[in-house]
Write a protein that holds these residues in place. Structure first.
Motif, short mmCIF file in Angstrom:
data_model
loop_
_atom_site.label_atom_id
_atom_site.label_comp_id
_atom_site.label_asym_id
_atom_site.label_seq_id
_atom_site.Cartn_x
_atom_site.Cartn_y
_atom_site.Cartn_z
N ALA A 105 -32.61 36.89 -96.60
CA ALA A 105 -32.30 35.99 -95.48
C ALA A 105 -32.48 34.51 -95.86
O ALA A 105 -31.57 33.70 -95.62
N PRO A 106 -33.63 34.10 -96.43
CA PRO A 106 -33.74 32.68 -96.78
C PRO A 106 -32.78 32.25 -97.88
O PRO A 106 -32.39 31.08 -97.93
N ILE A 107 -32.39 33.18 -98.76
CA ILE A 107 -31.40 32.83 -99.79
C ILE A 107 -30.08 32.45 -99.13
O ILE A 107 -29.50 31.38 -99.41
N VAL A 108 -29.60 33.30 -98.23
CA VAL A 108 -28.32 33.05 -97.56
C VAL A 108 -28.42 31.84 -96.64
O VAL A 108 -27.54 30.96 -96.64
N PRO A 186 -28.66 19.94 -107.29
CA PRO A 186 -28.86 19.18 -106.05
C PRO A 186 -29.45 20.06 -104.96
O PRO A 186 -29.28 21.28 -104.95
N PHE A 187 -30.15 19.43 -104.02
CA PHE A 187 -30.67 20.15 -102.86
C PHE A 187 -29.48 20.64 -102.03
O PHE A 187 -28.54 19.89 -101.78
N PRO A 188 -29.47 21.90 -101.57
CA PRO A 188 -30.55 22.90 -101.64
C PRO A 188 -30.38 23.92 -102.76
O PRO A 188 -31.08 24.93 -102.78
N TRP A 189 -29.41 23.67 -103.71
CA TRP A 189 -29.04 24.73 -104.64
C TRP A 189 -30.14 25.05 -105.65
O TRP A 189 -30.22 26.17 -106.15
N GLY A 190 -31.00 24.08 -105.96
CA GLY A 190 -32.14 24.40 -106.82
C GLY A 190 -33.06 25.43 -106.17
O GLY A 190 -33.50 26.40 -106.81
N PHE A 191 -33.30 25.24 -104.86
CA PHE A 191 -34.16 26.20 -104.14
C PHE A 191 -33.45 27.53 -103.94
O PHE A 191 -34.09 28.59 -104.01
N VAL A 192 -32.15 27.50 -103.68
CA VAL A 192 -31.40 28.75 -103.53
C VAL A 192 -31.52 29.60 -104.80
O VAL A 192 -31.79 30.82 -104.75
#
Length: 442
Positions: A105-108, A186-192
């Motif tokens: 869920a948090p990934i999506v 870039p945010f948020p792709w690093g966290f994804v």
């Protein structure tokens, strides 16, 4: 009946070395994956990007701990049912496998709404993390019962040292990977990407754990030395609490351990905000959050190698005051931190303290249960569950205090709580020399 058939049966240790090294590798893989979603470094920085409310940042470690600790009483009962069917490992694999699904869920949500709907992203993170850790808490008593059965007591100190050391190595490697991702995407792709890699590896670890060869249901390894309780016995909730009250009243060392762990949990309000403070007060970047994790895990590795030798020589009880004093040093250094570089030393203290207290957390409930001749799963469940209120309230109280008065009072309270933990630890060392009454049969 012949003398041979009437002789006391010994545990089957044919697979001891096989299980030992697979469990060590289990620690490595889990830590490698979990560091990508670390509740002490990466997730607080992520939440600080989503909201200015410190209380919500403090909810991350609170949810992490409550999910892990609260369901362990229920997990101990389910583990007992699984034991009757000889299926502890199957129980762990099924429940833990289901628990990985909510982390999607948090990934999506981060990929779709990361820049536009921080509320949705934050809710998906807290719910996904909570359900994941809830499944971990349910299986933890069964997991440690398996560890206690397949790792003979003479090899426990070495096992816990190597398992934590390998975990620290895996964590350092993934922390540097996370730093690169957060610095270059870039945010948020690093966290994804971090969340996706973390979820993959904490799921892959189940494949590793599946390689452990579980003893037969009637193998004496399932019973601790001198244990009077029947293996696989499922008791009612009222009787469980009565038995727990008897354990606490008769085992002074376990009482002290509960008090010390509760005080250490109260002190954890400070580490919960080191990374948040770095973002709010010192302008730390997303990549700095991963660096904090790398430093913490590198010092944890150093500490683990040292603490294994210390525990082997002086017992694991000595790690309680040592870890508490190092935790107090971390809080003190955080008060005077002028920049992000200084905080690297703070997180080094956190790693040293966490490795000492973490090794005590895993080893002492098993050791005390076997010393008392009681259920290992029950001691593990009681140890975690009875300290839940302190561990959950601590970061939330810390968030309220930080929001109203800043981070210095939070660190000051932590220093006092760590000092009290150290005092309790010294009492434990002395109490271990006092024999406990033999348990009554149940």
């Amino acid at each position: 009946m012949s003398d041979q058939s009437s002789a006391k049966r010994l545990p089957d240790l044919r697979h001891a070395s096989w299980n030992f090294w697979w469990l060590v590798f289990d620690g490595f893989v889990f830590a490698f994956g979990f560091t990508f979603i670390s509740p002490s470094s990466i997730l607080p920085v992520f939440v600080a990007r989503l909201t200015p409310i410190d209380l919500l940042a403090g909810a991350v470690p609170a949810i992490d701990f409550i999910g892990l600790a609260l369901p362990q009483i229920l997990g101990a009962r389910w583990a007992a049912r699984a034991a009757r069917r000889g299926g502890r490992k199957r129980f762990v694999l099924i429940v833990a496998g289901i628990g990985r699904i909510p982390m999607l869920a948090p990934i999506v949500a981060t990929a779709v709404y990361g820049d536009t709907e921080p509320g949705i992203v934050l809710a998906s993170l807290l719910i996904g993390l909570g359900l994941f850790r809830l499944s971990e808490g349910i299986v933890l008593p069964a997991y440690f019962d398996i560890v206690g059965a397949v790792v003979p007591p003479p090899r426990r100190a070495r096992y816990f040292a190597l398992q934590q050391a390998s975990g620290a190595v895996g964590g350092v490697a993934s922390a540097f990977g996370a730093r690169w991702l957060l610095a270059n995407l870039p945010f948020p792709w690093g966290f994804v990407t971090c969340f996706a890699l973390g979820t993959f590896f904490v799921s892959f670890v189940l494949v590793v754990f599946a390689q452990v060869r579980e003893p037969e249901p009637d193998d004496p390894a399932w019973a601790g030395e001198g244990e009077t309780e029947k293996v696989g016995e499922v008791v009612s909730h009222p009787r469980w609490w009565r038995d727990l009250a008897q354990v606490i009243s008769s085992d002074a060392t376990f009482r002290l351990l509960l008090v010390g762990r509760s005080l250490a949990a109260l002190a954890s309000m400070a580490p919960a905000y080191y990374a948040v403070s770095a973002v709010r007060r010192l302008g730390a970047s997303d990549a700095d959050g991963a660096t904090f994790g790398a430093v913490m895990l590198a010092s944890s590795l150093t500490g683990t190698l040292l603490w294994g030798e210390v525990a082997g020589r002086y017992r694991h009880t000595v790690l309680v005051p040592v870890g508490a004093l190092l935790g107090a040093s971390a809080a003190l250094s955080a008060i005077f931190a002028p920049d992000v570089v200084w905080l690297l030393g703070t997180f080094a203290f956190v790693g040293l303290a966490g490795s000492a207290l973490g090794m005590a957390d895993t080893a002492l409930p098993l050791a005390l249960a076997e010393r008392a001749g009681r259920s290992r799963a029950r001691y593990v469940a009681a140890y975690s569950t009875l300290t839940v209120p302190f561990a959950v309230a601590s970061p939330l109280i810390g968030g309220v205090i930080a929001g109203a008065y800043g981070y210095v009072p939070v660190n000051g309270i932590a220093i006092v709580a760590y000092a009290a933990t150290a005092g309790v630890g010294f009492l434990m060392i002395r109490q271990m020399k006092v024999p406990i009454p033999a348990p009554t049969a149940v």
